[in-house]
Design an enzyme around this catalytic site. Structure first.
Site, short mmCIF file in Angstrom:
data_model
loop_
_atom_site.label_atom_id
_atom_site.label_comp_id
_atom_site.label_asym_id
_atom_site.label_seq_id
_atom_site.Cartn_x
_atom_site.Cartn_y
_atom_site.Cartn_z
CG ASP A 139 -1.99 -1.02 1.18
OD1 ASP A 139 -1.97 -1.86 0.24
OD2 ASP A 139 -2.87 -1.03 2.07
CG LEU A 162 6.07 1.10 13.10
CD1 LEU A 162 4.90 0.19 12.80
CD2 LEU A 162 5.61 2.54 13.19
CB SER A 180 -7.18 -4.89 9.51
OG SER A 180 -7.46 -6.17 8.99
CD GLU A 235 -7.82 -11.29 9.83
OE1 GLU A 235 -8.26 -11.91 8.84
OE2 GLU A 235 -7.69 -11.82 10.95
CE1 TYR A 285 -2.10 -6.92 10.82
CE2 TYR A 285 -4.32 -7.78 10.59
CZ TYR A 285 -3.34 -6.88 10.21
OH TYR A 285 -3.61 -5.95 9.24
NE ARG A 302 -3.88 -17.60 8.40
CZ ARG A 302 -3.92 -16.51 7.69
NH1 ARG A 302 -4.86 -15.63 7.90
NH2 ARG A 302 -3.05 -16.32 6.73
CD GLU A 309 -8.86 -18.85 8.60
OE1 GLU A 309 -8.81 -17.61 8.67
OE2 GLU A 309 -8.03 -19.53 7.96
#
Ligand code: NAP
Ligand code: GDD
Length: 385
Positions: free
Chosen positions: A13, A64, A130, A132, A153, A309, A312
């Site tokens: 991005d 960061l 996100s 997510e 995350y 994962r 999920e």
């Protein structure tokens, strides 16, 4: 001339956003990490020697996790807009590195917000939030859908999302969350599922790879085209008031559908046999250009539980009504077109003739700043020391 600072400028991005802002006549500053190998391939075509007059792209080392550097950079650059895109972005990796992901993806945002607050300048801030974060909340998801993060995350991103809102409410910072659903491109990182598939196809077409191993084939994602999405980051910061926006196409597809369509576009029809971890895909039909390396019935895809994962996210699908009405945006690249663009790129990158529909789509839809994706770039020397 407006000045923008981009963290994560070397990422997918960040690189498209840098191109877009340079085209809008911005002076663009980017934070890059020190690495033992070049990590600037995605922005090499924008790079100018530091001794060149009139250059508008400036790169600065930073990380960061380093509060002092971030604060000093914001103080020195005095940007009008900060696009905070840097993060540990891989969901599966976040299970292996949960604390680091919290440090970078979560606390990294606080460090930048705090630096902005301290310079006492009206800096506009974009946080790369996100989809997510919605995790197991039922689709379609919009700005008021509750979050239920399903990974370290996603939990880190949810924290960063709320810190962004807190700095807006507590200190009046013009801070926006773009809650972006998955967006892909030829510049997508090689370990995300879409790019993993399109790269594997190209390497199979050269006879260099016989099989592709994938994880969960049933999860659904709302996949859009990254160059469209970076333009919306900019639009959010041009609004009269800071706000949060969901961005996605509204269409959701399974990983299995992506694989089938990508292979079909490249000339292979797949047939699935078996189930669960025993499931695999064999070649049912193919065009003649595959003959040197494969025969009918060859197994080209297997499921490998290594890519599963621990928890999920099953189904992401955006309800982007707010962005449609307030940002005036409608998605331009369809799922099939996205696949064509990515397969074409990976074929062309390895010097193989591609079907070419993706390249045409980029031209017809006038994604001028993707042109260089289809032109192989020479790595040039640079002096960042
Ligand atoms: P990406 O390609 O993985 O790029 C991540 C960027 O962050 C890279 O420039 C990377 O630098 C940098 N970075 C990582 N750790 C860092 C650290 N400790 N200090 C400084 N820089 C660091 O990600 P992307 O796809 O462009 O995504 C951009 C942002 O949007 C991310 O915050 C991501 O979480 C978020 N997002 C992405 C999507 C998507 O579908 N792409 C959807 C929703 C949200 P190196 O190049 O050196 O590794
Ligand atoms: N990476 C990967 N590799 N994913 C696989 C594989 C595989 O071999 N096989 C199946 N998958 C499934 C994953 O389990 C997941 O359900 C889906 O494919 C998409 O995985 P990724 O492409 O890794 O992306 P993501 O959805 O986990 O995360 C991306 O999108 C988020 C936005 O929703 C990243 O870009 C995040 O940074 C971003 O926030």
């Amino acid at each position: 001339m407006r000045r923008a600072l981009i963290t994560g400028i070397t990422g997918q991005d960040g690189s498209y956003l840098a191109e877009f802002l340079l085209a809008q006549n911005y002076e663009v500053h980017g934070v890059i990490r020190r690495a033992s190998t070049f990590n600037t391939q995605r922005i090499d075509h924008l790079y100018h020697d530091p001794h060149d007059a009139g250059r508008r792209l400036f790169l600065h080392y930073g990380d960061l996790t380093d509060t002092g550097v971030l604060t000093a950079l914001i103080d020195k650059i005095q940007p009008d807009e900060v696009y905070h895109l840097a993060a540990q972005t891989h969901v599966k990796v976040s299970f292996q590195m949960p604390e680091y992901t919290g440090q970078v993806t979560g606390l990294g945002t606080t460090r930048i917000l705090e630096a902005i607050r301290q310079v006492h300048r009206p800096i506009r801030f974009y946080q790369a939030s996100s989809s997510e974060m919605f995790g197991s909340s039922p689709a379609p998801q919009h700005e008021h859908t509750p979050f239920h993060p399903r990974s370290p995350y996603a939990a880190a991103k949810a924290y960063a999302y709320w810190m962004t809102i807190n700095y807006r409410e507590a200190y009046g910072v013009f801070a926006c969350n773009g809650i972006l659903f998955n967006h892909e491109s030829p510049r997508r990182g090689e370990t995300f599922v879409t790019r993993k598939i399109t790269r594997a196809l190209a390497s199979m077409r050269l006879g260099k790879q016989k099989k592709l191993y994938l994880g969960n084939l049933e999860t659904k994602r709302d996949w859009g085209f990254a160059p469209e999405y970076v333009e919306l980051m900019w639009r959010m910061l041009q609004m009269d008031c800071p706000d949060d926006y969901v961005i996605g196409t509204g269409q959701s597809n399974t990983v299995r559908a992506f694989v089938e369509k990508a292979f079909a576009y490249a000339g292979i029809t797949l047939a699935w046999v078996g189930s669960g971890v025993q499931e695999r895909a064999i070649i049912n039909n193919f065009t003649s250009d595959w003959k040197p390396y494969f025969k009918l019935g060859d197994c080209v895809i297997e499921v490998d539980s290594r890519y599963f994962r621990p928890s999920e996210v099953e189904h992401l699908q955006a309800d982007a009504s707010k962005a449609h009405s307030l940002l005036g945006w409608q998605p331009r690249v369809t799922f099939d077109e996205l696949i064509a663009i990515m397969v074409d790129y990976d074929f062309k990158y390895l010097g193989i003739d591609s079907p070419g529909q993706g390249i045409t789509i980029c031209k017809v839809k006038d994604f001028s700043y993707t042109n260089h994706d289809f032109t192989l770039q020479q790595q040039d020397d640079r002096d960042m020391s």
